[in-house]
Design a protein around this motif. Structure first.
Motif, PDB file in Angstrom:
ATOM      1  N   THR A  14       0.837  -1.205   0.000  1.00 42.90           N
ATOM      2  CA  THR A  14       0.000   0.000   0.000  1.00 42.90           C
ATOM      3  C   THR A  14       0.868   1.249   0.000  1.00 42.90           C
ATOM      4  O   THR A  14       0.546   2.229  -0.688  1.00 42.90           O
ATOM      5  CB  THR A  14      -0.951  -0.007   1.210  1.00 42.90           C
ATOM      6  N   LYS A  17       2.086   1.795  -3.487  1.00 44.25           N
ATOM      7  CA  LYS A  17       1.047   2.414  -4.328  1.00 44.25           C
ATOM      8  C   LYS A  17       0.997   3.911  -4.084  1.00 44.25           C
ATOM      9  O   LYS A  17       0.903   4.703  -5.027  1.00 44.25           O
ATOM     10  CB  LYS A  17      -0.328   1.814  -4.010  1.00 44.25           C
ATOM     11  N   TYR A 106      -4.307   4.661   2.259  1.00 44.61           N
ATOM     12  CA  TYR A 106      -4.183   5.164   0.891  1.00 44.61           C
ATOM     13  C   TYR A 106      -5.514   5.051   0.162  1.00 44.61           C
ATOM     14  O   TYR A 106      -6.086   3.968   0.052  1.00 44.61           O
ATOM     15  CB  TYR A 106      -3.112   4.387   0.118  1.00 44.61           C
TER      16      TYR A 106
END
Length: 115
Positions: A14, A17, A106
């Motif tokens: 995450t 990303k 996120y």
């Protein structure tokens, strides 16, 4: 000048990303690895004031599951912060600091507004 700091783990998908999103948008930011750099109580208090310790504490993490039941029971903000200082991988990530604000986790839409 705008200061943006992304806190996370280098190995967290995450967090990767989030970093790719910021890079693609051309956002200037600093990355701090929670495991390598740790986090101090003052910063955790600011995050807790902004989002609440319940949102900040990652109860789905392996670290959480490995804690003794006594450590997980009857949590308060102070106890949760002490646990997160001792075990930074208990912090839900990534944590993004910008413009005196704090984002935890996120979500692409939230990051779109940073560029």
């Amino acid at each position: 000048m705008r200061s943006i700091i992304l806190y996370g783990l280098k190995t967290c998908d995450t967090c990767r990303k989030a970093r790719r999103h910021l890079d693609a948008a051309g956002v200037d930011y600093r990355f701090r690895d929670l495991r390598a750099d740790g986090v101090d109580g003052e910063r955790l208090r600011r995050w807790e004031a902004a989002v609440g310790w319940e949102q900040l504490l990652n109860r789905r993490s392996t670290t959480w599951r490995q804690l003794a039941e006594a450590d997980r029971a009857d949590l308060t903000a102070d106890r949760a912060i002490a646990l997160m200082i001792d075990h930074p991988t208990l912090i839900k990530r990534p944590v993004l600091e910008y413009d005196e604000r704090v984002l935890v986790g996120y979500r692409a839409n939230d990051y779109d507004n940073l560029s």
